[in-house]
Design a protein around this motif. Structure first.
Motif, PDB file in Angstrom:
ATOM      1  N   TRP A 159      -0.295 -28.755 -65.223  1.00  0.00           N
ATOM      2  CA  TRP A 159      -1.680 -28.371 -65.229  1.00  0.00           C
ATOM      3  C   TRP A 159      -2.232 -27.677 -66.352  1.00  0.00           C
ATOM      4  N   THR A 171      -2.903 -30.268 -69.093  1.00  0.00           N
ATOM      5  CA  THR A 171      -4.093 -31.257 -68.549  1.00  0.00           C
ATOM      6  C   THR A 171      -5.296 -30.405 -68.700  1.00  0.00           C
ATOM      7  N   THR A 172      -5.570 -29.225 -68.537  1.00  0.00           N
ATOM      8  CA  THR A 172      -6.701 -28.172 -68.766  1.00  0.00           C
ATOM      9  C   THR A 172      -6.857 -28.343 -70.024  1.00  0.00           C
ATOM     10  N   LEU A 202      -8.621 -31.205 -71.167  1.00  0.00           N
ATOM     11  CA  LEU A 202     -10.019 -31.383 -70.689  1.00  0.00           C
ATOM     12  C   LEU A 202     -10.865 -30.519 -71.511  1.00  0.00           C
ATOM     13  N   TYR A 218     -14.346 -36.371 -69.312  1.00  0.00           N
ATOM     14  CA  TYR A 218     -13.692 -37.240 -68.194  1.00  0.00           C
ATOM     15  C   TYR A 218     -14.439 -36.991 -66.894  1.00  0.00           C
ATOM     16  N   MET A 253     -15.014 -36.668 -62.842  1.00  0.00           N
ATOM     17  CA  MET A 253     -14.578 -35.889 -61.762  1.00  0.00           C
ATOM     18  C   MET A 253     -13.415 -36.590 -60.894  1.00  0.00           C
ATOM     19  N   THR A 280     -10.516 -36.843 -63.143  1.00  0.00           N
ATOM     20  CA  THR A 280      -9.968 -35.347 -63.573  1.00  0.00           C
ATOM     21  C   THR A 280      -9.053 -34.980 -62.023  1.00  0.00           C
ATOM     22  N   SER A 331      -5.803 -36.997 -62.005  1.00  0.00           N
ATOM     23  CA  SER A 331      -4.959 -36.557 -63.004  1.00  0.00           C
ATOM     24  C   SER A 331      -4.252 -35.228 -62.669  1.00  0.00           C
ATOM     25  N   ILE A 357      -5.224 -37.970 -67.824  1.00  0.00           N
ATOM     26  CA  ILE A 357      -5.704 -37.431 -68.841  1.00  0.00           C
ATOM     27  C   ILE A 357      -4.496 -37.203 -70.009  1.00  0.00           C
TER      28      ILE A 357
END
Length: 351
Positions: free
Chosen positions: A93, A96-97, A100, A113, A115, A118, A121, A130
């Motif tokens: 996480w 992945t954050t 983003l 990306y 919603m 997101t 993912s 992602i």
């Protein structure tokens, strides 16, 4: 016959390190090919290199070897699922954050990306997350869920898992083309093949361990030769998976005798999940820096590839020391009441 070693799996610890480095090198080469057109031995144009296949076999082996003795123990099954979740999701996480945030800060690098993408993912409900280098994580997590169910109700799950594997293989032969690939995936079969190798290693003595390793390595070489010259059609996942099984079966037998392994490789084995999760963003970041500095106007791309592999490995090890280890120890202490993670529980995941 049970293994005679101490249970630390010293040589297999090296195989974890080699597996993740294998994956890292393949992804680094793919990025070089996409960004500057450099393709080491045309590897980027192969359908797959076999790194992830070996990774899957090691994953299944380690999980079965360590946890099968708790089959039927519901409390241990729940602990298994919690431990796996605490290791897998927090670091995933975090990165992945970061993936983003980067397009928001630098819009020229990539589009944002939706919603839906997101959420899928974050929940690992897509084979194209992602964090693209973590595509195989969906298969690993699904295997964990199946193995949890097996530990919880082994009598029920054994035949169900057997049927799933059978239908998947029939799907690979185009007998059942309607099966959903997210469930009936050859990647899941490979992981269970790793578990099969662990079962064989625990209950039988392999008197031909060296031969197994040699044949497995020779098989890899033959498949790579096929990738270059296309002699005939070979189902790559099945070929790589079988060769990986041979190698792992040989390594497991060698590991029944206590051995000392180089600390660096043992350390990389422990840091394998951090390398797996973090290597993709680091590769892209370092490659962008090298391009901006016009590095490839002065040096051959091969030297840049080697340098980036070393830089990425070192950076991922820092992630392991600074982020993953303290994060997992804190979470386990709070959730499970564990004071310390005495030794890393395998968490192999991965072209």
């Amino acid at each position: 016959m049970k293994p005679s070693n101490s249970g630390k799996l010293e040589i297999i610890q090296i195989s974890r390190a080699l597996a993740i480095l294998f994956v890292l090198i393949g992804h680094a080469n793919n990025n070089f090919y996409q960004e500057i057109g450099y393709d080491w031995f045309n590897v980027a144009q192969w359908e797959r290199t076999g790194g992830v296949d070996f990774f899957f076999i090691v994953t299944g082996f380690m999980i079965y070897y360590l946890y099968n003795k708790h089959a039927g123990n519901k409390e241990k099954a729940i602990q298994f699922l919690i431990k796996r979740s605490l290791r897998i999701f927090p670091l995933y996480w975090i990165f992945t954050t970061l993936a983003l945030i980067v397009p928001i800060m630098f819009p020229m690098l990539q589009e944002g990306y939706s919603m839906e993408v997101t959420l899928k993912s974050f929940l690992l409900l897509t084979n194209e997350p992602i964090l693209s280098s973590a595509w195989s994580l969906t298969h690993i997590v699904f295997f964990y869920l199946l193995f949890f169910a097996y530990m919880y109700k082994p009598v029920i799950m054994k035949p169900l898992i057997g049927l799933m594997i059978g239908f998947t293989l029939l799907g690979e032969m185009n007998i059942f083309s309607f099966l959903p690939s997210s469930i009936f995936s050859i990647s899941i079969v490979e992981i269970f093949c790793g578990a099969l190798v662990a079962y064989l290693s625990i209950h039988f003595t392999n008197r031909y361990a060296g031969l197994c390793i040699g044949l497995g390595l020779a098989g890899y070489f033959l498949v790579w030769t096929h990738n270059v010259y296309s002699f005939t059609f070979i189902p790559l996942p099945l070929a790589y998976g079988f060769c990986s099984m041979l190698i792992m079966y040989g390594i497991a037998e060698k590991d029944k005798t206590k051995r000392n392994v180089p600390y660096f490789l043992s350390y990389l084995g422990g840091a394998s999940y951090s390398i797996y999760i973090a290597h993709g963003p680091f590769i892209k970041g370092y490659l962008m820096i090298f391009v901006e500095l016009n590095f490839f106007d002065i040096f051959h791309p091969f030297f840049g590839l080697i340098m980036i592999i070393f830089l990425v490995t070192a950076s991922c090890c820092m992630v392991y020391n600074i982020v993953e280890k303290p994060l997992v120890e804190t979470l386990r202490r709070k959730v499970l009441g564990k004071k310390k993670v005495s030794q890393p529980v395998p968490h192999l995941l991965a072209k």
